[in-house]
Design an enzyme around this catalytic site. Structure first.
Site, PDB file in Angstrom:
ATOM      1  N   GLU A  19     -38.160 -47.040   7.606  1.00  0.00           N
ATOM      2  CA  GLU A  19     -38.429 -46.678   9.166  1.00  0.00           C
ATOM      3  C   GLU A  19     -39.300 -47.569   9.639  1.00  0.00           C
ATOM      4  O   GLU A  19     -40.501 -47.331  10.288  1.00  0.00           O
ATOM      5  CB  GLU A  19     -39.186 -45.290   9.106  1.00  0.00           C
ATOM      6  CG  GLU A  19     -38.535 -43.923   8.329  1.00  0.00           C
ATOM      7  CD  GLU A  19     -36.915 -43.887   8.974  1.00  0.00           C
ATOM      8  OE1 GLU A  19     -36.752 -44.429  10.275  1.00  0.00           O
ATOM      9  OE2 GLU A  19     -36.243 -43.008   8.537  1.00  0.00           O
ATOM     10  N   ASP A  74     -45.066 -36.486  42.011  1.00  0.00           N
ATOM     11  CA  ASP A  74     -45.199 -37.231  40.810  1.00  0.00           C
ATOM     12  C   ASP A  74     -46.087 -38.632  41.062  1.00  0.00           C
ATOM     13  O   ASP A  74     -45.447 -39.222  42.427  1.00  0.00           O
ATOM     14  CB  ASP A  74     -44.031 -37.785  40.223  1.00  0.00           C
ATOM     15  CG  ASP A  74     -43.952 -38.577  39.065  1.00  0.00           C
ATOM     16  OD1 ASP A  74     -45.112 -38.793  38.642  1.00  0.00           O
ATOM     17  OD2 ASP A  74     -42.951 -39.405  38.794  1.00  0.00           O
TER      18      ASP A  74
END
Length: 362
Positions: free
Chosen positions: A233, A358
């Site tokens: 991974e 935002d």
């Protein structure tokens, strides 16, 4: 000891009767040395509850050692008859070292080129990326066992970013590979400490997490060196600097090294692992794979059905998860947004309006 060192050397012992010998035929100097050794063995070490003689301490080390030869020596000191009366000794049970070749039926056809690359001598790093079910981790675990067994002075290190994920991933993968190769009697698999030992030679596979880098630096094999390193991974490691530090700490000594890196490519092209595979040197072999090249009976019908269903309902997700395709640009919060003009009539029908903001510091 001083009396032995200062004593002038005389002539060699003559064959047959010699007055300098005792009644058992042992030189008097040897008798004196044995007496001196017994005095040392009887000396007390430690304090209070841990106090013991030097001989006791030595026997404890021999009895608790994982080396069968040490166990045998301890038994001989305890009673020489123990081993002579039984032919089924510890050392006779130790499998002999052997050469191993990976059977073709354990490798998915798409990995044949990777297998040849590992044994070509042209590469020292092997990157295996791809989608779910591509068997890349199974392939790497089998190849590492083969390399370890065929090189008696090599050791291996398997690592992930988080140490708590090792047991159910790379450790379990190695146990599977050992059983598939028919070598279960030749390996000792331990979980505390987590390590796998090749019994005939004492070679080891170590397991460490990058979240405790100090334990990687502290690995000191009793002989030989770590020549095999596996990053499972890869994208979960916190950047290329962390990976390089582990490589520099683990791979020391010897002229050859085999570094394996496996991962499912993250969806966004901005991920560091996706950028890394675009700048590989000539000494790195890269191979991408997916489940479509794996025999169906290896994966099972349930796996295939779920992949095909996702392909029908969400093609981008299927391409990323099962084919290992990097199809995201990064920074996209809402992937299903459609840009179009909204007519006044449609706006007039909105019965619930929410407002948001935002913002951030410049």
């Amino acid at each position: 000891a001083d009396s032995l060192q200062n004593k002038p050397r005389g002539k060699q012992f003559t064959k047959g009767f010699d007055p300098r010998r005792n009644i058992k035929g042992v030189p008097k100097d040897a008798v004196l040395m044995r007496k001196h050794m017994r005095q040392i063995a009887a000396e007390l070490i430690g304090k209070d509850e841990t106090e013991m003689t030097r001989l006791d301490a030595l026997l404890r080390q021999l009895f608790t050692s994982r080396n069968p030869a040490h166990n045998k020596l301890a038994l001989q000191v305890l009673d020489p008859k123990i081993l002579t009366e039984h032919t089924d000794t510890t050392t006779e049970k130790i499998p002999a070292p052997q050469l191993v070749a990976v059977p073709a039926d354990l490798i998915a056809p798409d990995f044949f080129a990777s297998h040849r690359a590992i044994h070509s001598g042209q590469y020292n790093e092997f990157v295996e990326d791809g989608g779910r079910g591509s068997t890349k981790s199974s392939f790497i675990s089998i190849e590492i066992i083969e390399l370890l067994v065929n090189h008696p002075t090599w050791h291996a290190l398997a690592t992930r970013q988080v140490k708590d994920t090792l047991r159910d991933s790379v450790y379990a993968q190695f146990v599977w590979a050992i059983n598939q190769l028919g070598l279960s009697e030749s390996f000792r698999c331990l979980t505390s400490p987590m390590e796998i030992e090749y019994i005939p030679t004492g070679q080891k596979i170590y397991f460490r997490g990058a979240d405790d880098a100090g334990k990687i630096k502290s690995i000191k094999p009793a002989f030989g060196h770590i020549a095999i390193l596996w990053f499972e991974e890869l994208d979960s490691f916190r950047g290329p600097e962390v990976v390089r530090n582990i490589e520099q700490s683990a791979i020391r000594g010897g002229d050859e090294a085999f570094i394996f890196k496996s991962f499912n490519p993250p969806r966004t092209s901005n991920n560091w692992a996706n950028k890394y595979v675009k700048t590989l040197s000539d000494r790195v072999y890269r191979h991408s794979s997916n489940y479509l090249t794996v025999p169906t009976d290896w994966l099972g019908k349930a796996f295939i059905d779920r992949a095909e269903f996702l392909k029908e309902v969400n093609l981008p997700a299927y391409e990323h998860e099962y084919l290992g395709i990097v199809n995201g640009l990064g920074g996209m919060v809402f992937e299903n947004v459609v840009s179009r003009r909204i007519a006044d009539e449609e706006i007039a029908e909105f019965d619930h309006i929410g407002q948001g903001l935002d913002w951030g510091y410049y």
